[in-house]
Design an enzyme around this catalytic site. Structure first.
Site: not given
Ligand code: KE4
Length: 435
Positions: A145, A240, A268
């Site tokens: 993701y 990523d 994060k």
């Molecule tokens: P954000 O847009 O949520 O800050 O980051 C997206 C993203 C991009 N790349 C990786 C590898 C990620 O894990 C994420 C976001 N992770 C999720 C949890 N697995 C965020 C939690 C959520 O969507 O509320």
């Protein structure tokens, strides 16, 4: 603080005014029994819900809180910055300071651009890779993701490369025509893809430790093959590291793996609990991003001074001697305890762990690819999640997500969690749903 009321009362009100009652779907408890608990406050390894109940928190806001919630030094840094103003829309010293601290930890990159989320970081990095190479095609992997940018919300069957079909409503087919998808952990499929499409590929994007469909730890040779084939075909390798950056080691996954990506995306931890994302590369590649080059990217709150201050305090604290060794010790203690709690219960389970990232998987062996994750076993995770909530232990509300150990978790937290898991499994062994 405020009229606390109960979790269910807040949940009822939330569903009236927020779609699904949440501002991010995974918080909705859709894949575990029960309804969300509302966090009232959080400190260190724990949080208190709106009913005053305290939990040991292993979700830690999905990764940013590597120091634990409300770390005093991070709070102080953010407060100090706040006193000088909250948003300028103009350059400020803290953006430079965080960029310097970031690059000091990432010798394989020369420049970084801050944005406001991981999604934005990935979206920008992909656009930059396409602008830099003059190519359109990107390759991602099932189970990885990369945020919710249209062209990355793509899913596909396993086995052969398929060209992405949107896995979300509202994404026009055309938006994913240039997104190819392969299964993880399949070197033959990777080589076949590059033989056919390599010279059209702008970028291969991968989570070096995929952590969004469980923790699917890859064989080093698979990741090395990604590096070798992208180099050979003039495509960029994008790591990523929104989850793994500053998480699995002082600089994240790349130096740990001995692989240098062309671009890295972050989020994060670098915001210390505030909205920050980032992408980084060599000066040559970053020279293509506006205002220097033709690839546009912008953001009102990019480099926000308060967020920069929190990120800076976080990076500084994680940079202290022994920080990651202590996280590793705690991760290993938790893993050993969870394995012991499962032994002799008749419950089929494994733990995948990389430092302070861990995944409870109810399969005999933690899989390395999305296709090998047995979704039918997620209901067992859901049952454990519910029983642990009742015992004051909070895991991510989805079996597809991972857990996070923070520096604030104590040996007592680990022992109490292991005891709660053991008690839960013991309560199961007495009923017919032996798993
Ligand atoms: P954000 O847009 O949520 O800050 O980051 C997206 C993203 C991009 N790349 C990786 C590898 C990620 O894990 C994420 C976001 N992770 C999720 C949890 N697995 C965020 C939690 C959520 O969507 O509320």
């Amino acid at each position: 603080m405020g009229n606390s009321g109960s979790n269910s009362k807040w949940w009822e009100r939330a569903q009236k005014v927020l779609p699904g009652g949440v501002n991010s779907p995974v918080r909705s408890f859709n894949s575990v029994p029960g309804n969300p608990v509302f966090f009232q406050s959080a400190k260190g390894s724990r949080f208190t819900d709106e009913e005053g109940k305290c939990y040991i928190d292993w979700c830690q806001s999905w990764g940013p809180m590597i120091l634990g919630h409300a770390d005093p030094e991070v709070q102080a840094a953010a407060m100090e910055a706040m006193e000088e103003g909250t948003s300028f829309g103009a350059p400020s010293r803290r953006e430079v300071l965080l960029a310097e601290a970031f690059l000091n930890r990432m010798p394989h990159f020369e420049q970084v651009r801050f944005v406001s989320s991981g999604t934005e970081a990935v979206m920008s990095a992909i656009r930059l890779a396409r602008g830099f190479t003059g190519r359109d095609l990107i390759l991602k992997f099932t189970g990885c993701y990369h945020g919710h940018a249209d062209h990355l919300l793509v899913d596909a069957g396993s086995g052969l490369a398929t060209f992405g079909t949107p896995s979300s409503g509202g994404v026009p087919k055309g938006f994913t025509d240039s997104t190819a998808v392969l299964p993880l952990d399949d070197i033959e499929a990777l080589e076949a893809f590059f033989t056919e499409h390599g010279n059209k590929l702008a970028a291969l994007i991968i989570e070096p430790f995929p952590a969004n469909a469980g923790l699917l730890i890859q064989r080093p040779e698979f990741l090395q093959k990604c590096r070798e084939l992208t180099t050979k075909h003039g495509a960029l390798l994008v790591f990523d590291e929104v989850i793994t950056g500053f998480r699995v080691g002082p600089a994240g996954a790349a130096p740990l793996l001995g692989i240098t990506p062309d671009l890295g995306t972050y989020g994060k931890i670098i915001g210390g609990g505030f909205p920050v994302g980032a992408y980084a590369a060599t000066r040559e590649i970053m020279g293509h991003i506006s205002p220097l080059g033709a690839v546009y990217q912008a953001g009102t709150l990019s480099g926000n001074p308060v967020a920069m201050a929190a990120g800076l305090a976080t990076l500084e604290k994680t940079g202290r001697p022994g920080f990651y060794e202590d996280l590793e010790r705690k991760g290993a203690k938790l893993e050993a305890g969870l394995r012991a709690a499962t032994a002799d219960t008749g419950i089929t389970a494994d733990i995948a762990r990389q430092g302070s990232l861990f995944w409870n998987v109810f399969q005999a062996e933690a899989p390395r690819s999305f296709e090998k994750v047995d979704g039918s076993r997620m209901k067992i995770y859901g049952r454990m999640h519910r029983d642990l909530i009742d015992r004051g232990v909070y895991l991510a509300p989805s079996g597809w997500e991972v857990g996070f150990v923070s520096a604030a978790h104590t040996d007592h937290d680990i022992e109490a969690t292991v005891a709660a898991v053991a008690e839960t499994f013991k309560s199961w062994s007495s009923d017919a749903c032996q798993t």
